[in-house]
Design a protein around this motif. Structure first.
Motif, PDB file in Angstrom:
ATOM      1  N   MET A   1       0.836  -1.188   0.000  1.00  0.00           N
ATOM      2  CA  MET A   1       0.000   0.000   0.000  1.00  0.00           C
ATOM      3  C   MET A   1       0.880   1.250   0.000  1.00  0.00           C
ATOM      4  SD  MET A   1      -3.147   0.799   2.493  1.00  0.00           S
ATOM      5  CE  MET A   1      -3.041   2.331   3.354  1.00  0.00           C
ATOM      6  N   LYS A   2       0.537   2.207  -0.843  1.00  0.00           N
ATOM      7  CA  LYS A   2       1.310   3.438  -0.950  1.00  0.00           C
ATOM      8  C   LYS A   2       1.075   4.346   0.252  1.00  0.00           C
ATOM      9  CE  LYS A   2       2.230   4.549  -5.691  1.00  0.00           C
ATOM     10  NZ  LYS A   2       2.022   5.504  -6.750  1.00  0.00           N
ATOM     11  N   GLU A   3       2.146   5.031   0.627  1.00  0.00           N
ATOM     12  CA  GLU A   3       2.030   6.063   1.655  1.00  0.00           C
ATOM     13  C   GLU A   3       1.370   7.286   1.022  1.00  0.00           C
ATOM     14  OE1 GLU A   3       2.889   5.863   4.831  1.00  0.00           O
ATOM     15  OE2 GLU A   3       3.886   3.930   4.746  1.00  0.00           O
ATOM     16  N   LYS A   4       0.726   8.128   1.829  1.00  0.00           N
ATOM     17  CA  LYS A   4       0.017   9.296   1.291  1.00  0.00           C
ATOM     18  C   LYS A   4       0.958  10.303   0.636  1.00  0.00           C
ATOM     19  CE  LYS A   4      -0.005  11.940   5.569  1.00  0.00           C
ATOM     20  NZ  LYS A   4      -0.779  12.676   6.525  1.00  0.00           N
ATOM     21  N   TRP A   5       2.244  10.214   0.925  1.00  0.00           N
ATOM     22  CA  TRP A   5       3.210  11.173   0.395  1.00  0.00           C
ATOM     23  C   TRP A   5       3.912  10.690  -0.866  1.00  0.00           C
ATOM     24  CZ3 TRP A   5       7.771   8.629   0.428  1.00  0.00           C
ATOM     25  CH2 TRP A   5       7.965   7.645   1.389  1.00  0.00           C
ATOM     26  N   GLU A   6       3.747   9.457  -1.253  1.00  0.00           N
ATOM     27  CA  GLU A   6       4.533   8.891  -2.344  1.00  0.00           C
ATOM     28  C   GLU A   6       4.257   9.518  -3.709  1.00  0.00           C
ATOM     29  OE1 GLU A   6       5.906   4.630  -2.106  1.00  0.00           O
ATOM     30  OE2 GLU A   6       4.116   4.551  -0.833  1.00  0.00           O
ATOM     31  N   ASP A   7       3.089  10.094  -3.907  1.00  0.00           N
ATOM     32  CA  ASP A   7       2.768  10.739  -5.184  1.00  0.00           C
ATOM     33  C   ASP A   7       2.931  12.256  -5.130  1.00  0.00           C
ATOM     34  OD1 ASP A   7       2.131   8.328  -6.463  1.00  0.00           O
ATOM     35  OD2 ASP A   7       0.094   8.373  -5.667  1.00  0.00           O
ATOM     36  N   LYS A   8       3.467  12.765  -4.048  1.00  0.00           N
ATOM     37  CA  LYS A   8       3.620  14.210  -3.860  1.00  0.00           C
ATOM     38  C   LYS A   8       5.076  14.626  -4.050  1.00  0.00           C
ATOM     39  CE  LYS A   8      -0.635  14.546  -2.227  1.00  0.00           C
ATOM     40  NZ  LYS A   8      -1.683  15.280  -2.838  1.00  0.00           N
ATOM     41  N   HIS A   9       5.276  15.918  -4.112  1.00  0.00           N
ATOM     42  CA  HIS A   9       6.622  16.488  -4.039  1.00  0.00           C
ATOM     43  C   HIS A   9       6.836  16.850  -2.577  1.00  0.00           C
ATOM     44  CE1 HIS A   9       5.780  17.022  -8.319  1.00  0.00           C
ATOM     45  NE2 HIS A   9       7.089  16.989  -8.461  1.00  0.00           N
ATOM     46  N   ILE A  10       7.915  16.373  -2.006  1.00  0.00           N
ATOM     47  CA  ILE A  10       8.192  16.615  -0.593  1.00  0.00           C
ATOM     48  C   ILE A  10       9.208  17.753  -0.476  1.00  0.00           C
ATOM     49  CG2 ILE A  10       8.884  15.595   1.608  1.00  0.00           C
ATOM     50  CD1 ILE A  10       6.570  14.080   0.140  1.00  0.00           C
ATOM     51  N   VAL A  11       8.856  18.770   0.285  1.00  0.00           N
ATOM     52  CA  VAL A  11       9.758  19.887   0.561  1.00  0.00           C
ATOM     53  C   VAL A  11      10.357  19.648   1.941  1.00  0.00           C
ATOM     54  CG1 VAL A  11       9.954  22.382   0.899  1.00  0.00           C
ATOM     55  CG2 VAL A  11       8.360  21.474  -0.824  1.00  0.00           C
ATOM     56  N   PHE A  12      11.676  19.490   1.978  1.00  0.00           N
ATOM     57  CA  PHE A  12      12.396  19.341   3.247  1.00  0.00           C
ATOM     58  C   PHE A  12      12.991  20.698   3.600  1.00  0.00           C
ATOM     59  CE2 PHE A  12      12.459  15.038   1.536  1.00  0.00           C
ATOM     60  CZ  PHE A  12      12.119  14.284   2.643  1.00  0.00           C
ATOM     61  N   LEU A  80      13.480  26.834  -7.888  1.00  0.00           N
ATOM     62  CA  LEU A  80      12.969  26.992  -9.252  1.00  0.00           C
ATOM     63  C   LEU A  80      11.972  25.894  -9.609  1.00  0.00           C
ATOM     64  CD1 LEU A  80      16.253  28.041 -11.086  1.00  0.00           C
ATOM     65  CD2 LEU A  80      14.279  29.501 -10.538  1.00  0.00           C
ATOM     66  N   GLN A  81      12.240  24.677  -9.188  1.00  0.00           N
ATOM     67  CA  GLN A  81      11.333  23.563  -9.487  1.00  0.00           C
ATOM     68  C   GLN A  81      10.013  23.717  -8.734  1.00  0.00           C
ATOM     69  OE1 GLN A  81      11.790  21.480 -11.859  1.00  0.00           O
ATOM     70  NE2 GLN A  81      10.087  20.093 -11.506  1.00  0.00           N
ATOM     71  N   ILE A  82      10.066  24.187  -7.502  1.00  0.00           N
ATOM     72  CA  ILE A  82       8.833  24.438  -6.743  1.00  0.00           C
ATOM     73  C   ILE A  82       7.969  25.449  -7.485  1.00  0.00           C
ATOM     74  CG2 ILE A  82       7.900  25.498  -4.629  1.00  0.00           C
ATOM     75  CD1 ILE A  82      10.368  24.159  -3.180  1.00  0.00           C
ATOM     76  N   ALA A  83       8.582  26.543  -7.937  1.00  0.00           N
ATOM     77  CA  ALA A  83       7.842  27.571  -8.681  1.00  0.00           C
ATOM     78  C   ALA A  83       7.245  26.981  -9.954  1.00  0.00           C
ATOM     79  CB  ALA A  83       8.760  28.741  -9.001  1.00  0.00           C
ATOM     80  N   ASN A  84       7.999  26.158 -10.640  1.00  0.00           N
ATOM     81  CA  ASN A  84       7.518  25.527 -11.867  1.00  0.00           C
ATOM     82  C   ASN A  84       6.315  24.628 -11.588  1.00  0.00           C
ATOM     83  OD1 ASN A  84       7.797  24.923 -14.721  1.00  0.00           O
ATOM     84  ND2 ASN A  84       8.448  22.906 -14.050  1.00  0.00           N
ATOM     85  N   ILE A  85       6.371  23.857 -10.511  1.00  0.00           N
ATOM     86  CA  ILE A  85       5.270  22.960 -10.154  1.00  0.00           C
ATOM     87  C   ILE A  85       4.028  23.750  -9.750  1.00  0.00           C
ATOM     88  CG2 ILE A  85       4.520  21.205  -8.485  1.00  0.00           C
ATOM     89  CD1 ILE A  85       7.550  20.314  -8.471  1.00  0.00           C
ATOM     90  N   LEU A  86       4.222  24.866  -9.061  1.00  0.00           N
ATOM     91  CA  LEU A  86       3.081  25.701  -8.682  1.00  0.00           C
ATOM     92  C   LEU A  86       2.355  26.209  -9.922  1.00  0.00           C
ATOM     93  CD1 LEU A  86       4.485  27.732  -5.672  1.00  0.00           C
ATOM     94  CD2 LEU A  86       2.659  26.020  -5.610  1.00  0.00           C
ATOM     95  N   GLY A  87       3.120  26.454 -10.987  1.00  0.00           N
ATOM     96  CA  GLY A  87       2.528  26.866 -12.258  1.00  0.00           C
ATOM     97  C   GLY A  87       2.096  28.317 -12.274  1.00  0.00           C
ATOM     98  N   GLY A  88       1.264  28.637 -13.251  1.00  0.00           N
ATOM     99  CA  GLY A  88       0.780  30.009 -13.406  1.00  0.00           C
ATOM    100  C   GLY A  88       1.921  30.981 -13.583  1.00  0.00           C
ATOM    101  N   ILE A  89       1.800  32.120 -12.961  1.00  0.00           N
ATOM    102  CA  ILE A  89       2.809  33.180 -13.051  1.00  0.00           C
ATOM    103  C   ILE A  89       4.176  32.721 -12.544  1.00  0.00           C
ATOM    104  CG2 ILE A  89       2.254  34.224 -10.827  1.00  0.00           C
ATOM    105  CD1 ILE A  89       2.750  36.508 -13.667  1.00  0.00           C
ATOM    106  N   TYR A  90       4.162  31.756 -11.629  1.00  0.00           N
ATOM    107  CA  TYR A  90       5.417  31.287 -11.037  1.00  0.00           C
ATOM    108  C   TYR A  90       6.269  30.509 -12.034  1.00  0.00           C
ATOM    109  CZ  TYR A  90       2.628  32.700  -7.127  1.00  0.00           C
ATOM    110  OH  TYR A  90       1.833  33.437  -6.295  1.00  0.00           O
ATOM    111  N   LYS A  91       5.653  30.013 -13.101  1.00  0.00           N
ATOM    112  CA  LYS A  91       6.415  29.304 -14.136  1.00  0.00           C
ATOM    113  C   LYS A  91       7.430  30.236 -14.804  1.00  0.00           C
ATOM    114  CE  LYS A  91       4.110  25.269 -15.706  1.00  0.00           C
ATOM    115  NZ  LYS A  91       4.786  24.330 -16.476  1.00  0.00           N
ATOM    116  N   LEU A  92       7.188  31.536 -14.729  1.00  0.00           N
ATOM    117  CA  LEU A  92       8.130  32.497 -15.313  1.00  0.00           C
ATOM    118  C   LEU A  92       9.513  32.398 -14.671  1.00  0.00           C
ATOM    119  CD1 LEU A  92       5.862  35.650 -15.676  1.00  0.00           C
ATOM    120  CD2 LEU A  92       6.619  34.097 -17.481  1.00  0.00           C
TER     121      LEU A  92
END
Length: 137
Positions: A1-12, A80-92
């Protein structure tokens, strides 16, 4: 069984840093597609992540972004990757990828070295829905 975090991006992040906590809160407020979860580097989960990769386990001056079973980014590339994943204006922010990592990481390091001076040191307390996005194992 997958953990609830396995399909997410984890920010440490450094759980004792006011600047880090500000940015965690900033991401939480903009994560409209529920793509992120969070773990402090000091937590057992954070320590396991660091140890398994041979990364520093005592000094917490680096932000990590991990997509389980795929990749992880550090410092400016994580931002930069976090901003890209957030999308919208942050993709800039993707334009920042044209700057070599060693240069953008110098800026990241400068902020990191001075973050305790920059921090307002207010304690961030997530609400009930936000608490679900934190890994405390």
């Amino acid at each position: 069984m997958k953990e609830k975090w396995e399909d997410k991006h984890i920010v440490f992040f450094d759980g004792d840093c006011g600047v880090c906590n500000f940015w965690v809160q900033w991401i939480l407020e903009r994560d409209q597609h529920d793509r992120f979860m969070f773990a402090s580097l000091q937590s057992d989960f954070g320590q396991k992540f660091l140890s398994e990769r041979g990364l520093e386990t005592k000094v917490f001056n680096t932000l990590y972004l991990w997509k389980p079973n795929q990749y992880y980014f550090i410092k400016s590339r994580a931002v930069l990757q976090i901003a890209n994943i957030l999308g919208g204006i942050y993709k800039l922010s993707a334009i920042g990828k044209i700057i070599p990592a060693f240069l953008s990481d110098k800026i990241y390091n400068l902020v990191s070295e001075n973050r305790m001076k920059l921090a307002n040191q207010k304690c961030f307390l997530p609400d009930r829905d936000q608490k679900k996005k934190f890994i405390e194992v």
